[in-house]
Design a protein around this motif. Structure first.
Motif, PDB file in Angstrom:
ATOM      1  N   VAL A  93     -45.720  15.833  45.958  1.00  0.00           N
ATOM      2  CA  VAL A  93     -44.691  14.924  46.446  1.00  0.00           C
ATOM      3  C   VAL A  93     -45.351  13.777  47.190  1.00  0.00           C
ATOM      4  O   VAL A  93     -46.287  13.981  47.969  1.00  0.00           O
ATOM      5  CB  VAL A  93     -43.690  15.659  47.362  1.00  0.00           C
ATOM      6  CG1 VAL A  93     -42.594  14.730  47.835  1.00  0.00           C
ATOM      7  CG2 VAL A  93     -43.095  16.846  46.626  1.00  0.00           C
TER       8      VAL A  93
ATOM      9  N   TYR B 230     -40.089  20.962  40.318  1.00  0.00           N
ATOM     10  CA  TYR B 230     -41.282  20.112  40.326  1.00  0.00           C
ATOM     11  C   TYR B 230     -42.253  20.489  39.209  1.00  0.00           C
ATOM     12  O   TYR B 230     -43.143  19.703  38.862  1.00  0.00           O
ATOM     13  CB  TYR B 230     -41.965  20.181  41.697  1.00  0.00           C
ATOM     14  CG  TYR B 230     -43.081  21.181  41.832  1.00  0.00           C
ATOM     15  CD1 TYR B 230     -44.406  20.782  41.831  1.00  0.00           C
ATOM     16  CD2 TYR B 230     -42.808  22.549  41.973  1.00  0.00           C
ATOM     17  CE1 TYR B 230     -45.435  21.695  41.964  1.00  0.00           C
ATOM     18  CE2 TYR B 230     -43.830  23.464  42.105  1.00  0.00           C
ATOM     19  CZ  TYR B 230     -45.141  23.034  42.102  1.00  0.00           C
ATOM     20  OH  TYR B 230     -46.157  23.948  42.225  1.00  0.00           O
TER      21      TYR B 230
ATOM     22  N   TYR C 107     -47.486  19.901  46.845  1.00  0.00           N
ATOM     23  CA  TYR C 107     -46.687  20.094  45.639  1.00  0.00           C
ATOM     24  C   TYR C 107     -46.740  18.875  44.717  1.00  0.00           C
ATOM     25  O   TYR C 107     -46.166  18.902  43.630  1.00  0.00           O
ATOM     26  CB  TYR C 107     -45.223  20.367  46.004  1.00  0.00           C
ATOM     27  CG  TYR C 107     -44.953  21.766  46.486  1.00  0.00           C
ATOM     28  CD1 TYR C 107     -44.362  22.715  45.653  1.00  0.00           C
ATOM     29  CD2 TYR C 107     -45.256  22.154  47.775  1.00  0.00           C
ATOM     30  CE1 TYR C 107     -44.092  23.994  46.099  1.00  0.00           C
ATOM     31  CE2 TYR C 107     -45.000  23.429  48.238  1.00  0.00           C
ATOM     32  CZ  TYR C 107     -44.421  24.347  47.392  1.00  0.00           C
ATOM     33  OH  TYR C 107     -44.166  25.623  47.830  1.00  0.00           O
TER      34      TYR C 107
ATOM     35  N   ASN D 249     -39.667  11.105  43.172  1.00  0.00           N
ATOM     36  CA  ASN D 249     -41.082  11.428  43.054  1.00  0.00           C
ATOM     37  C   ASN D 249     -41.585  11.161  41.640  1.00  0.00           C
ATOM     38  O   ASN D 249     -42.692  10.640  41.442  1.00  0.00           O
ATOM     39  CB  ASN D 249     -41.302  12.886  43.436  1.00  0.00           C
ATOM     40  CG  ASN D 249     -42.765  13.231  43.609  1.00  0.00           C
ATOM     41  OD1 ASN D 249     -43.491  12.587  44.365  1.00  0.00           O
ATOM     42  ND2 ASN D 249     -43.224  14.259  42.905  1.00  0.00           N
TER      43      ASN D 249
ATOM     44  N   HIS E  87     -36.822  15.025  43.666  1.00  0.00           N
ATOM     45  CA  HIS E  87     -37.607  15.198  42.447  1.00  0.00           C
ATOM     46  C   HIS E  87     -37.556  13.946  41.567  1.00  0.00           C
ATOM     47  O   HIS E  87     -38.577  13.534  41.002  1.00  0.00           O
ATOM     48  CB  HIS E  87     -37.079  16.411  41.682  1.00  0.00           C
ATOM     49  CG  HIS E  87     -37.745  16.646  40.369  1.00  0.00           C
ATOM     50  ND1 HIS E  87     -39.096  16.897  40.244  1.00  0.00           N
ATOM     51  CD2 HIS E  87     -37.247  16.661  39.093  1.00  0.00           C
ATOM     52  CE1 HIS E  87     -39.409  17.061  38.969  1.00  0.00           C
ATOM     53  NE2 HIS E  87     -38.310  16.917  38.255  1.00  0.00           N
TER      54      HIS E  87
END
Length: 785
Positions: free
Chosen positions: A277, A314, A275, A342, A339
């Motif tokens: 991350v 995201y 994703y 990140n 989030h």
């Protein structure tokens, strides 16, 4: 913000001015050299030595020159305005600190540290890049040794070592170069990474015209398992024909325009690392021993609610989620903290990667005049989290630390933070001596430090979380609306580059002062008044052009559906990635009217009103003409009038005074002594009416005894307040002369603009029938044998 900016501030401005003054002096001495004495020759030699020391500064370019680009002035007109403003404006920089740094005992230490760091920073700026990084590496080796010895520090030791780290932080670049980029930064340049797709591209003119139009979005509906019904707002159809892209410098890639948001797709069976991350965050999120977090899927690391929320967040979509409660609040907090971290780490690694490239070009002798890396905003803060109380800030900081820090990570100023934000001793004593029962949701909100005026800056490194960072040196800002507004009166530049805005517990903010929240939104992305060490050559063009509001992501979480929050979500955000508003129907089994235990007839009166602005006047006239005269009868004594709005409360109070009603008043501003007196007189029947505000009930959850009739002037904001007040009519809370007579009543006023509040109490389907029915009065009877 990077090595280039530091050099442009401390090297260029200071040395450039000294070089000019010394050259003027050289001309004067040259004309009079033959008349100088020996002493004058000595002074002349000293001035020549000074000029030799300042000579290396000629290699660094002035700030105005480093921000040059290949674009024409017509394309970046606001950019040239900012450039001229910074060039002619005052160069003095003002570092805004958090409110706790303004105290006398800490303020003196901070001022001395800043003075030392400025003097040391000037000396460091005259060193070469290699020498400076060697010194930083040596100090960081010492830091690692200290970490192994002390780990997470105690109260006194943490403060001492924290001060040493603060001095080190001030001597380094604003983006700390304590380690190389983490190795997975190359994914940020990939065409599938949401961070790259959202922030590393410019906006097409046709899309911009759509976003600034009166109706920029088209709506669609989607249903997911955990979130339920979602209303998706996507930008209206634009001309997909892209203009000819302009080549990025060095000819490596081509710049593309941003892509408008599309319908979200819930992915399954994909590792969380895929994703986008950071692997460090995934490892800290996975608390299971001996598990490989790089291969764990998102469904394994996150709950169903977290997985669906993160799938939307995201991709940098705006989210409005009105179903937050004390049971799932920690899950939601984990999502937006993950989030936010990140986002900050990707932004930071992008800057470090570009700094390394610039250094490499310089070492290889390549010209860097034409090199352009747009990776920063006008100021450093990127994340703004608005929280209502200090205990909320404690939970957020603890969540950030648990997600970011490895075993040897440090929280600088940790003990000071818990001393100022932690639970006070008085609260602990109150908890031990507590007699009255409070609901679980009340205990979850008001446990700990409940001060509503605070702000704190947090800077993020790979192994360090520094609290109490200056607002222009912080990556994440956590503030209450009141704490932020006290700063906005003097300075608002720290809000001009916010990329992710989180509003936590919006319902509590509504109970405080909603005007403070609106005031913060009015000061987002304004043109800064000062430069704040900004290297304009590194600022993204869309930020210089004033398009930051279209790139900002808004995450709003609340426990109830507030029309004010919906309006804020709809009107104050124009994110091109789209918006998602969760809007589920209230099933009959989830209604709060079913929680009324006492046998009570409940009459719902609908009054007509043409507009929402006129509903307050129509409600007042309907109540004073149709409802209130009935309570002059002796049989209608001991009536509680519940008023959600304080303005309506003042209006009713003045009317009751004018009509000479025998009433008492209880609001959030009533002193404790007077409040106890009014409650006692109402219980004994000496006060026939009692005006009772919603905020008083929210903050105190008082048990009002002696209620025989209850009138809801307007439906409660919180649906659980309705059964709480109705259940006060039980015999256990009654005056003995009213027990068991069965004459209690409940009266409710509502209009078509109270649809959300009505649906939360009686259910969505029944609320729709009540709003569209020809009958103006609807009767419910609860309890019974």
């Amino acid at each position: 913000m990077g090595r280039g900016r530091r050099a442009s501030k401390r090297g260029n401005f200071k040395n450039h001015g000294s070089r000019n003054s010394s050259s003027r002096g050289r001309g004067n001495f040259k004309n009079k050299r033959k008349f100088n004495s020996d002493g004058d020759r000595k002074n002349d030699a000293e001035s020549d030595n000074k000029r030799q020391k300042l000579q290396p500064a000629k290699e660094s370019e002035p700030l105005v020159e480093t921000s040059s680009s290949s674009e024409s002035e017509e394309e970046v007109k606001p950019y040239t305005q900012l450039l001229s403003m910074f060039k002619s404006g005052n160069r003095a920089q003002q570092v805004l600190t958090s409110d706790e740094e303004e105290t006398e005992d800490v303020g003196s230490e901070d001022e001395s540290k800043e003075a030392d760091s400025r003097s040391e920073g000037d000396s460091v700026s005259e060193l070469g890049d290699d020498e400076m990084e060697e010194e930083v590496d040596e100090e960081l080796d010492i830091e690692d040794d200290e970490e192994e010895e002390i780990g997470l520090l105690g109260v006194e030791e943490a403060d001492e070592v924290g001060e040493d780290h603060e001095e080190l932080d001030d001597e380094e670049h604003e983006y700390e170069s304590e380690e190389e980029p983490s190795g997975d930064e190359e994914e940020m340049g990939s065409s599938t990474d949401p961070y790259h797709l959202h922030y590393e591209r410019e906006m097409n003119e046709s899309l911009l015209e759509i976003l600034i139009s009166p109706k920029p979005y088209e709506t669609q509906e989607l249903n997911w398992k955990a979130l339920g019904r979602m209303v998706i707002h996507l930008p209206a159809k634009v001309d997909r024909k892209m203009e000819k892209p302009k080549a990025v410098l060095l000819g490596e890639t081509t710049e593309k325009y941003v892509i408008p948001g599309s319908l979200p797709i819930l992915k399954a069976g994909i590792p969380l690392v895929d994703y986008g991350v950071k692997s460090q965050l995934c490892a800290n999120l996975d608390k299971r021993p001996l598990s490989d977090s790089s291969t764990q899927t998102a469904e394994e690391l996150l709950s169903p609610l977290q997985h669906e929320l993160f799938s939307l967040a995201y991709e940098y979509r705006d989210i409005y989620y009105p179903e937050m409660n004390y049971l799932n609040s920690d899950e939601i907090r984990t999502v937006y903290c993950l989030h936010s971290l990140n986002h900050v780490m990707k932004s930071r690694d992008k800057v470090l990667l570009h700094n390394a490239k610039l250094k490499k070009y310089k070492e290889n002798g390549q010209a860097i005049d034409d090199v352009e890396f747009r990776d920063q905003g006008l100021v450093r803060p990127r994340i703004l989290i608005i929280a209502p109380l200090r205990n909320s800030a404690v939970k957020i900081v603890e969540k950030l630390a648990s997600l970011l820090l490895p075993v040897k990570g440090q929280i600088i100023n940790k003990d000071r933070f818990y001393k100022e934000f932690g639970e006070e001793k008085d609260e602990e004593d109150k908890k031990e001596n507590k007699k009255s029962y409070k609901p679980e949701d009340y205990e979850a909100v008001f446990t700990g430090n409940t001060d509503d005026s605070f702000r704190i800056g947090i800077s993020v490194a790979k192994r360090t979380l520094k609290l109490y960072a200056g607002f222009y040196k912080a990556d994440i800002l956590i503030a209450s609306p009141l704490g932020a507004r006290t700063l906005l009166a003097d300075d608002f530049d720290f809000l001009c580059s916010i990329e992710v805005l989180v509003i936590d517990q919006t319902d509590i903010l509504y109970m405080q002062n909603w005007d403070h929240v609106l005031h913060i939104f009015q000061h987002l992305h304004l043109q800064p008044r000062e430069q704040h060490d900004t290297d304009l050559g590194r600022v993204r063009l869309w930020a210089l052009n004033g398009y930051s509001a279209h790139y900002r992501q808004n995450l709003i979480f609340s426990s109830v559906a507030l029309p004010e929050a919906v309006a804020l979500f709809s009107r104050r955000g124009t994110n091109f990635a789209g918006k998602v508003r969760v809007e589920n129907v209230v099933l009959p089994s989830a209604t709060t009217v079913c929680r009324v235990l006492v046998q009570l007839p409940q009459a719902f009166h609908r009054f007509p009103t043409p507009t929402a602005a006129q509903s307050a006047d129509d409600r007042f006239h309907f109540f004073t003409k149709k409802i209130l005269p009935q309570y002059r009868d002796l049989l209608m004594s001991n009536t509680l009038i519940y008023v959600p709005s304080y303005y309506d409360y003042v209006r009713l109070r003045n009317h009751l005074h004018k009509e000479e009603y025998n009433f008492g008043q209880a609001c959030e501003y009533t002193p404790d002594g007077k409040l106890a007196q009014v409650r006692n007189r109402f219980f004994l029947g000496k006060k026939r009416l009692l005006l009772y505000t919603e905020r008083l009930h929210f903050y105190r959850r008082l048990t009002i005894k002696g209620i025989h009739h209850v009138v809801f002037y307007q439906l409660p904001t919180f649906p659980n307040f309705y059964p709480e007040l109705c259940n006060f009519l039980q015999d256990a809370f009654q005056n003995p002369k009213y027990r068991g007579d069965g004459s209690q009543t409940c009266t409710v006023l509502y209009s078509t603009y109270d649809a959300q509040r009505l649906a939360a109490i009686v259910g969505s389907q029944r609320a729709a029938e009540m709003l569209t029915s020809d009958r103006l009065v609807h009767l419910f009877v609860s309890g019974g044998s």
